[in-house]
Design a protein around this motif. Structure first.
Motif, PDB file in Angstrom:
ATOM      1  N   ALA A  90       0.854  -1.192   0.000  1.00  0.00           N
ATOM      2  CA  ALA A  90       0.000   0.000   0.000  1.00  0.00           C
ATOM      3  C   ALA A  90       0.889   1.241   0.000  1.00  0.00           C
ATOM      4  O   ALA A  90       1.670   1.447   0.933  1.00  0.00           O
ATOM      5  N   PHE A  91       0.785   2.053  -1.029  1.00  0.00           N
ATOM      6  CA  PHE A  91       1.651   3.227  -1.151  1.00  0.00           C
ATOM      7  C   PHE A  91       1.288   4.295  -0.114  1.00  0.00           C
ATOM      8  O   PHE A  91       2.154   4.856   0.547  1.00  0.00           O
ATOM      9  N   ARG A 275      -4.403   6.806  -6.229  1.00  0.00           N
ATOM     10  CA  ARG A 275      -4.142   7.631  -7.416  1.00  0.00           C
ATOM     11  C   ARG A 275      -2.810   7.232  -8.048  1.00  0.00           C
ATOM     12  O   ARG A 275      -1.748   7.504  -7.501  1.00  0.00           O
ATOM     13  N   ARG A 276      -2.894   6.588  -9.205  1.00  0.00           N
ATOM     14  CA  ARG A 276      -1.692   6.100  -9.872  1.00  0.00           C
ATOM     15  C   ARG A 276      -0.760   7.239 -10.283  1.00  0.00           C
ATOM     16  O   ARG A 276       0.450   7.171 -10.059  1.00  0.00           O
ATOM     17  N   CYS A 298      -6.432   1.580  -6.727  1.00  0.00           N
ATOM     18  CA  CYS A 298      -7.486   0.936  -5.938  1.00  0.00           C
ATOM     19  C   CYS A 298      -8.161   2.014  -5.094  1.00  0.00           C
ATOM     20  O   CYS A 298      -7.588   2.474  -4.106  1.00  0.00           O
ATOM     21  N   GLY A 299      -9.359   2.395  -5.468  1.00  0.00           N
ATOM     22  CA  GLY A 299     -10.029   3.489  -4.787  1.00  0.00           C
ATOM     23  C   GLY A 299     -10.834   3.097  -3.562  1.00  0.00           C
ATOM     24  O   GLY A 299     -11.388   3.955  -2.884  1.00  0.00           O
ATOM     25  N   SER A 302     -12.721  -2.810  -1.278  1.00  0.00           N
ATOM     26  CA  SER A 302     -13.157  -3.908  -2.146  1.00  0.00           C
ATOM     27  C   SER A 302     -12.320  -3.962  -3.417  1.00  0.00           C
ATOM     28  O   SER A 302     -11.995  -5.047  -3.911  1.00  0.00           O
ATOM     29  N   ALA A 303     -11.952  -2.787  -3.946  1.00  0.00           N
ATOM     30  CA  ALA A 303     -11.090  -2.753  -5.134  1.00  0.00           C
ATOM     31  C   ALA A 303      -9.704  -3.312  -4.822  1.00  0.00           C
ATOM     32  O   ALA A 303      -9.079  -3.982  -5.653  1.00  0.00           O
ATOM     33  N   THR A 304      -9.209  -3.055  -3.608  1.00  0.00           N
ATOM     34  CA  THR A 304      -7.927  -3.616  -3.179  1.00  0.00           C
ATOM     35  C   THR A 304      -7.991  -5.139  -3.133  1.00  0.00           C
ATOM     36  O   THR A 304      -7.082  -5.825  -3.607  1.00  0.00           O
ATOM     37  N   ALA A 305      -9.069  -5.677  -2.581  1.00  0.00           N
ATOM     38  CA  ALA A 305      -9.233  -7.130  -2.515  1.00  0.00           C
ATOM     39  C   ALA A 305      -9.284  -7.734  -3.912  1.00  0.00           C
ATOM     40  O   ALA A 305      -8.671  -8.779  -4.173  1.00  0.00           O
ATOM     41  N   ASP A 306      -9.995  -7.079  -4.816  1.00  0.00           N
ATOM     42  CA  ASP A 306     -10.076  -7.582  -6.195  1.00  0.00           C
ATOM     43  C   ASP A 306      -8.713  -7.547  -6.877  1.00  0.00           C
ATOM     44  O   ASP A 306      -8.349  -8.481  -7.599  1.00  0.00           O
ATOM     45  N   ALA A 307      -7.951  -6.458  -6.650  1.00  0.00           N
ATOM     46  CA  ALA A 307      -6.616  -6.346  -7.240  1.00  0.00           C
ATOM     47  C   ALA A 307      -5.686  -7.442  -6.717  1.00  0.00           C
ATOM     48  O   ALA A 307      -4.914  -8.039  -7.478  1.00  0.00           O
ATOM     49  N   LEU A 308      -5.762  -7.727  -5.420  1.00  0.00           N
ATOM     50  CA  LEU A 308      -4.938  -8.787  -4.843  1.00  0.00           C
ATOM     51  C   LEU A 308      -5.299 -10.148  -5.425  1.00  0.00           C
ATOM     52  O   LEU A 308      -4.429 -10.987  -5.673  1.00  0.00           O
TER      53      LEU A 308
END
Length: 381
Positions: A90-91, A275-276, A298-299, A302-308
């Motif tokens: 996580a940045f 924010r990339r 990943c905003g 849930s988006a973080t979980a999907d990315a992982l």
């Protein structure tokens, strides 16, 4: 089965690569499921898994038998050696302290939606706003926080929103937090019964309810707030690049660890960020070259979980690691059955509080990283 195990694992039970259930994992199981898993262990490990539910005691409820079979299969996977390791880091918070930028952008965006906030805050004293003496530097006094910056944001509001940063996870919530702090201070100022603003601890513990209440009371939706935040951020970065960069403070120790990890050919490192473009800009300024395709936007949680999950499918032969400084995010990942192969790590710096650290320490599957040196050791091991 999925819903049952999700409930059993809601506190981060150790469904990991272990040769047998750990004591911490077994504590999470209820009586019937625990009996079933113990029966599988003592009644023939391979027979129980291959023979299906006919091998289990028939007096146990069917859903408990299914849960026991699935959890036993996962807990019976033998540890293996990996030639490559994949890290999802996580940045925000871990490498970049953007609390001041986050508060400033939240204020700018809030003004675009609620222009009356500007005149309102100019009448509020820091003492009515609930600022704590412990938040100040030794030479500061509370009364000094009544000054306004060039955007009209009082110092007490910037400080308070920064202190409350660990309570929230999405950028749009910064606008709601600004609105909450101002409304609470105004109510305290007008009260004749000694009403006080909510404390930081009260906001931490009830933020999900407060957030939904504010959305309803302000008649606004998440998309509108997110758009306002994005617009305010872009305008600030374009108009005052130096000021924008100065509000984003990179953490030297963590950045050095990241730079070394990027040079290790056995590692594949991904940065997860809201924010990339911002992450790429800041890593370049810190002399860390991260390929664009290794910075994932990943905003939300849930988006973080999907990315992982996507990374797990792409790197199924690698040892997978996830590191974050948000205890609630780490707990959510621990409860997601899709992410069982991940080794989870909680960084005790960044956007965390002692209560968050205590929460993370109760999760058997989560490893605690106390400082950037421990992160460096993990990345270069």
């Amino acid at each position: 089965v999925t819903s049952r195990l999700a409930r059993l694992d809601r506190h981060g039970a150790a469904w990991g690569r272990a040769s047998r259930p750990t004591r911490a994992a077994m504590v999470q199981l209820d009586t019937h499921t625990r009996i079933a898993v113990q029966w599988l262990r003592t009644g023939g490990q391979h027979t129980g898994c291959q023979g299906g539910m006919s091998q289990l005691p028939q007096y146990l409820p069917k859903q408990h038998q299914r849960g026991a079979l699935l959890s036993h299969r996962m807990l019976s996977i033998e540890p293996k050696e990996y030639s490559q390791r994949t890290f999802a880091l996580a940045f925000d918070g871990l490498f970049c302290d953007s609390a001041r930028a986050w508060a400033t952008i939240g204020w700018k965006a809030a003004l675009s939606l609620w222009p009356d906030l500007g005149p309102s805050v100019s009448t509020i004293s820091p003492r009515d706003a609930g600022v704590r003496r412990a938040w100040l530097l030794q030479e500061q006094s509370i009364d000094e926080l009544g000054n306004l910056d060039e955007e009209g944001m009082p110092d007490w509001l910037a400080l308070k929103v920064e202190k409350l940063r660990p309570a929230v996870q999405s950028e749009y919530e910064s606008l709601l937090l600004v609105r909450l702090c101002v409304d609470e201070a105004l109510a305290s100022q007008r009260s004749k019964r000694g009403m006080r603003p909510l404390t930081a601890g009260e906001v931490y513990s009830s933020w999900s309810q407060l957030r939904e209440s504010l959305l309803f009371r302000c008649s606004v939706d998440k998309q509108t707030l997110a758009h306002a935040y994005e617009e305010a951020s872009e305008q600030w970065a374009n108009a005052d690049s130096d000021g924008w960069h100065g509000a984003h403070s990179m953490r030297p120790g963590a950045v050095r660890a990241l730079r070394s990890a990027m040079r290790n050919s056995n590692n594949r490192v991904y940065l997860l960020t809201s924010r990339r473009d911002r992450a790429l800009r800041l890593t370049r300024s810190a002399q860390v070259l991260v390929p664009k395709d290794q910075v994932l936007e990943c905003g939300s949680v849930s988006a973080t979980a999907d990315a992982l999950h996507v990374l797990l499918l792409q790197h199924h032969a690698a040892e997978m690691h996830f590191v974050d400084s948000h205890a609630e995010t780490v707990r959510t990942m621990a409860a997601d059955l899709r992410l069982l192969p991940y080794k989870l790590h909680y960084a005790q710096w960044g956007y965390s509080t002692p209560s968050h650290g205590a929460l993370a320490s109760t999760m058997p599957r989560v490893n605690l990283l106390p400082n950037s040196e421990s992160l460096r050791s993990l990345l270069l091991r």
